[in-house]
Design an enzyme around this catalytic site. Structure first.
Site, PDB file in Angstrom:
ATOM      1  N   GLY A  47       0.842  -1.187   0.000  1.00 10.50           N
ATOM      2  CA  GLY A  47       0.000   0.000   0.000  1.00 10.50           C
ATOM      3  C   GLY A  47       0.877   1.235   0.000  1.00 10.50           C
ATOM      4  CD  GLN A  52       3.948   5.570   2.634  1.00 10.47           C
ATOM      5  OE1 GLN A  52       2.957   5.050   2.133  1.00 10.47           O
ATOM      6  NE2 GLN A  52       4.983   4.868   3.057  1.00 10.47           N
ATOM      7  CB  CYS A 100       6.187   1.420   6.847  1.00 12.22           C
ATOM      8  SG  CYS A 100       5.653   2.994   6.149  1.00 12.22           S
ATOM      9  CG  LEU A 101       6.842   0.891   0.644  1.00 14.55           C
ATOM     10  CD1 LEU A 101       6.168   1.345  -0.634  1.00 14.55           C
ATOM     11  CD2 LEU A 101       7.850  -0.218   0.369  1.00 14.55           C
ATOM     12  CG  HIS A 142       0.557   0.564   7.550  1.00 11.82           C
ATOM     13  ND1 HIS A 142       1.659   0.144   8.266  1.00 11.82           N
ATOM     14  CD2 HIS A 142       1.042   1.402   6.590  1.00 11.82           C
ATOM     15  CE1 HIS A 142       2.744   0.725   7.767  1.00 11.82           C
ATOM     16  NE2 HIS A 142       2.403   1.484   6.740  1.00 11.82           N
ATOM     17  CD  GLU A 143      -0.601   2.040   3.177  1.00 12.10           C
ATOM     18  OE1 GLU A 143      -0.197   3.214   3.068  1.00 12.10           O
ATOM     19  OE2 GLU A 143       0.179   1.061   3.235  1.00 12.10           O
ATOM     20  CG  HIS A 146       1.247   6.321   5.967  1.00 10.52           C
ATOM     21  ND1 HIS A 146       2.505   6.702   6.363  1.00 10.52           N
ATOM     22  CD2 HIS A 146       1.337   5.007   5.636  1.00 10.52           C
ATOM     23  CE1 HIS A 146       3.325   5.664   6.279  1.00 10.52           C
ATOM     24  NE2 HIS A 146       2.645   4.613   5.846  1.00 10.52           N
TER      25      HIS A 146
HETATM   26 NI    NI Z   1       3.505   2.736   5.485  1.00  9.24          NI
END
Ligand code: NI
Length: 181
Positions: A47, A52, A100-101, A142-143, A146
């Protein structure tokens, strides 16, 4: 179409509360979402949230099949979710390994609600609602975090589980609790 740099933890842009999208069906929104897909695919993410890539709008994308970063997880349909709302459908929590990226190379055990309903809009402004469980519910929580400036390390309850993937794997720790059980 372009692959963007994914901001890493420490960038103030990741800590902001993002603004709702007010204009749907625009060339700007379509281009932004296609850049997000391209960026997420380039990074093998499950995701991605607009903040981000430095855009503080309430847009998330997610979904995958056979993702090498999450080899045991169930498939999730590819979804664009704008201005999301989540309701928890039970108090039952689930703890599993999350990454997480924006926190590359690391994972930790993170508790999340197992069963949620989410709603929001697609890129054309069409609203939709889904009731989901387990890994799908985890990815959405999670997303959505953000969009409120929250990164998963803030959700860790057992800080001893937080570590580098290589070390967690070589010490046999990360195989203990797959995410999709
Ligand atoms: Ni993330």
């Amino acid at each position: 179409m372009a692959i963007h740099k994914v901001l890493r933890m420490g960038e103030p842009g990741l800590l902001r509360v993002s603004k709702p999208v007010t204009d749907f069906n625009t060339a700007y929104l379509d281009a932004l979402i296609s850049d997000m897909w391209e960026t997420m695919q380039a990074e093998n993410g499950a995701g991605l949230a607009a903040p981000q890539i430095g855009i503080n709008l309430r847009i998330i994308i997610f979904g995958f099949e056979n993702n090498p970063r999450y080899p045991d997880a169930l498939e999730i349909p590819s979804t664009v979710l704008i201005n999301p709302e989540i309701s928890m459908l039970s108090d039952e929590m689930d703890e599993c390994w999350e990454g997480c990226l924006s926190v590359p190379g690391m994972r930790a055990l993170v508790p999340r609600n197992k069963h949620i309903r989410y709603s929001g809009f697609d890129a054309t402004g069409q609203s939709f609602t889904r009731e989901v469980k387990d890994f799908h519910a985890r990815v959405v929580q999670h997303e959505c975090d953000h969009l409120d400036g929250i990164l998963y390390p803030q959700r860790i309850t057992n800080m001893q589980s937080f570590g580098f993937i290589e070390e967690l794997e070589s010490n046999g720790l990360m195989t203990a609790q797959p995410c999709d059980d």
